[in-house]
Scaffold this active site. Structure first.
Site, PDB file in Angstrom:
ATOM      1  N   ASP A 187      63.384  15.569  34.423  1.00 49.95           N
ATOM      2  CA  ASP A 187      62.651  16.773  34.019  1.00 49.95           C
ATOM      3  C   ASP A 187      61.231  16.667  34.566  1.00 49.95           C
ATOM      4  O   ASP A 187      60.901  15.712  35.283  1.00 49.95           O
ATOM      5  CB  ASP A 187      62.677  16.946  32.490  1.00 49.95           C
ATOM      6  CG  ASP A 187      62.778  18.424  32.118  1.00 49.95           C
ATOM      7  OD1 ASP A 187      61.872  19.178  32.503  1.00 49.95           O
ATOM      8  OD2 ASP A 187      63.762  18.822  31.461  1.00 49.95           O
ATOM      9  N   HIS A 261      62.002  22.550  36.675  1.00 49.34           N
ATOM     10  CA  HIS A 261      61.907  21.288  35.926  1.00 49.34           C
ATOM     11  C   HIS A 261      61.810  20.083  36.868  1.00 49.34           C
ATOM     12  O   HIS A 261      62.357  19.018  36.594  1.00 49.34           O
ATOM     13  CB  HIS A 261      63.103  21.121  34.966  1.00 49.34           C
ATOM     14  CG  HIS A 261      63.068  22.065  33.797  1.00 49.34           C
ATOM     15  ND1 HIS A 261      62.529  21.740  32.577  1.00 49.34           N
ATOM     16  CD2 HIS A 261      63.505  23.346  33.675  1.00 49.34           C
ATOM     17  CE1 HIS A 261      62.638  22.779  31.741  1.00 49.34           C
ATOM     18  NE2 HIS A 261      63.224  23.760  32.387  1.00 49.34           N
ATOM     19  N   GLU A 324      65.365  27.956  33.555  1.00 49.66           N
ATOM     20  CA  GLU A 324      63.921  28.190  33.564  1.00 49.66           C
ATOM     21  C   GLU A 324      63.231  27.866  34.892  1.00 49.66           C
ATOM     22  O   GLU A 324      62.178  27.248  34.913  1.00 49.66           O
ATOM     23  CB  GLU A 324      63.268  27.361  32.443  1.00 49.66           C
ATOM     24  CG  GLU A 324      63.844  27.654  31.078  1.00 49.66           C
ATOM     25  CD  GLU A 324      63.323  26.719  29.992  1.00 49.66           C
ATOM     26  OE1 GLU A 324      63.233  27.181  28.847  1.00 49.66           O
ATOM     27  OE2 GLU A 324      63.020  25.548  30.264  1.00 49.66           O
TER      28      GLU A 324
END
Ligand code: TNX
Length: 535
Positions: A187, A261, A324
């Protein structure tokens, strides 16, 4: 005769039997001090697992052998029934099993090793707290799960958890008959997977200079503790975790989260990003702007990632995130626009779906398939074999991506945040103030238990529904004790939801079952959240 023991998750069928099964290590009639465990040829691993539990948790010496006649006998005796094809493709088999305890012996029968290890967890619960002298009341348990994919996820990027901590997490999951461990390995805040030929992952991407103090929403994002945090697993550790999980009938799903990410990755290799600059491994939470570019070197790296995952993880699915990813950097980059034209991509959504298609193709070329968060099917045109993990909350945001996935024939895992995000507070209202800092929102255990996960999908073609899972994002979970606190006992409730499906007992009965179960967790040193009301 006492009431029958309460196993968690609730078994499908429990029948009382006759005299109890008893084992005494020093009983005057015992010819031998050790407990004999015998097994049919395919169950050596299951027998070894059982022996390990008996020795470490019950302090009983065990003698394991192939054949029959043991005080505990494991057999692959049950006939196999077909499992839904989406589950079969993913490598899930028939977990049906039967456990019978009588004065003569404990006999476990299953279709395969997976069923046998589930029965072993039932036996482990029955024997919890017993030492040297063992007793199981006469009974028969016939059991099988309602849902095939029963997962627990752990984010080791926001906070690093060592391989021994990960194994313990997996073992506790197995105790509750979860059969899948989703390992979120990368991440913005850290990268935990070594990839041969990319040494900066270990040197740079695995480490951040500090961690935000306080909550991301109400603080200066530069207020970090200044303590270097990180770590990366060795290949050997990863193989150990995979083998440890496999011995417990738990598959390991690795996740490398792209094309968003990726702030840690792009810090190590700025050439994979869009700005030419190293953004720094992220020290706060929230969604970063950094995304991958479309250059051949970047795809070359992703190819090496697919190779690495395929080599280390035998599970059918490889998780490539997809959540995202902000389109801002793509829109602003002349290089990305030029590459889009070369690749025949039209809008920025196309960039995201290009990654999905590309990663699925690379996975398929190695005999695997891609799974990703539900953003991957916002845009049409993904191969049907690409599986979808639905994390959005259908109840609140009314996104239809779960239904869209089923209609498109995509294998689907339900992971709705409002029911399965164990990083949320465990108490609503003023009690929240007594809880340790968490991401926000609340998910009390009753709300986990009340999840009617199939209700919303009634009327949909559910042939490709795989199952469900909980997520443990660790922004605000820095230690193993804190992890225990956030996961348990909520994972007990979810285990029962997934095991029993819509046929489960009501909350009061489950509360009794949980009360009988918590001492088992105490004995294993689990620092779960206590249920007593606060002062
Ligand atoms: C959303 S769910 C995320 C994670 C965060 C989590 C916090 C998903 C696919 N992405 O990056 O950790 O919310 O609850």
């Amino acid at each position: 005769m006492n009431a029958l023991p309460l196993i968690l998750p609730q078994p499908q069928r429990v029948f009382p039997g006759g005299e109890p099964w008893v084992f005494r290590m020093r009983g005057h009639r015992s010819v031998d001090w050790s407990l004999k465990v015998t097994h049919s040829p395919g169950l050596a691993g299951a027998a070894a697992l059982l022996a390990g539990y008996l020795e470490t948790e019950n302090h009983v010496p065990v003698d394991v052998s192939e054949g029959g006649g043991g005080a505990i006998h494991l057999a692959q005796g049950l006939e196999s029934r077909p499992v839904p094809s989406a589950l079969a493709v993913a490598g899930f088999g028939d977990e049906r099993h039967r456990l019978e305890a009588s004065a003569e012996r404990i006999s476990i029968e299953a279709v395969n090793a997976d069923g046998a290890v589930r029965a072993i967890q039932t036996l482990r619960q029955l024997l919890s707290g017993q030492r040297a002298r063992l007793l199981v009341p006469g009974l028969v348990i016939e059991d099988e799960p309602a849902l095939g994919w029963r997962g627990l996820h752990l984010d080791v990027a926001r906070h690093f958890f060592s391989a021994p901590d990960v194994k313990r997490f997996v073992d506790l999951a197995a105790l509750h008959k979860f059969n899948l461990f989703h390992w979120h390995l990368t991440d913005d805040q850290g990268w935990r997977l070594p990839v041969p030929g990319y040494p900066n992952l270990e040197k740079v991407a695995a480490w951040r200079d500090g961690t935000l103090v306080g909550h991301d929403g109400d603080r200066d994002r530069n207020a970090t503790d200044g303590v270097r945090h990180g770590g990366i697993y060795s290949e050997e550790e990863i193989r150990e975790v995979v083998a440890y999980a496999a011995a417990r009938g738990v598959r390991v799903l690795p996740e490398v989260d792209v094309p968003g990410h990726v702030q840690a990755l792009v810090t190590a290799y700025p050439e994979f990003g869009n700005t030419g600059k190293a953004p720094g491994v992220r020290t706060c939470w929230g969604i970063g702007d950094t995304t991958l570019n479309l250059e051949p070197e970047t795809l070359g790296f992703l190819g090496a990632v697919v190779d690495t995952l395929t080599r280390l993880f035998p599970f059918h699915y490889l998780h490539f995130g997809g959540d995202e990813a902000k389109p801002g950097e793509w829109a602003a980059s002349a290089r990305v626009q030029a590459r889009k034209a070369e690749l025949g991509l039209h809008d920025d959504q196309d960039v995201q779906s290009f990654f999905t298609r590309w990663l699925h193709r690379e996975s398929a070329a190695r005999g695997r398939a891609m799974i990703g968060w539900d953003e991957i099917i916002e845009h049409d045109g993904q191969p049907q074999e690409t599986a979808v993990m639905f994390w959005r909350d259908s109840e609140k945001e009314d996104r239809e991506l779960d239904k869209k996935a089923l209609r498109g024939g995509h294998p689907l895992v339900l992971a709705n945040w409002s029911r399965t995000y164990f990083d949320l507070y465990q108490e609503a209202g003023p009690g929240m103030g007594f809880e340790p800092l968490a991401i926000g929102g609340s998910l009390p255990i009753e709300h986990v238990y009340d999840w009617r996960l199939l209700e919303r999908l009634s009327g949909e073609p559910i042939a490709s529904l795989l199952g469900g899972q909980a997520q443990v994002w660790t922004e605000y979970i820095p230690t193993r004790r804190h992890l225990d606190y956030m996961v348990y006992p909520r994972a007990c409730a979810l285990a029962q939801v997934l095991w029993t499906g819509e046929r489960r007992e009501g909350w009061p009965a489950f509360a009794d079952r949980l009360a009988a179960h918590l001492p088992r967790l105490d004995r294993l040193g689990v620092a779960y959240r206590p249920s007593e009301p606060r002062p």
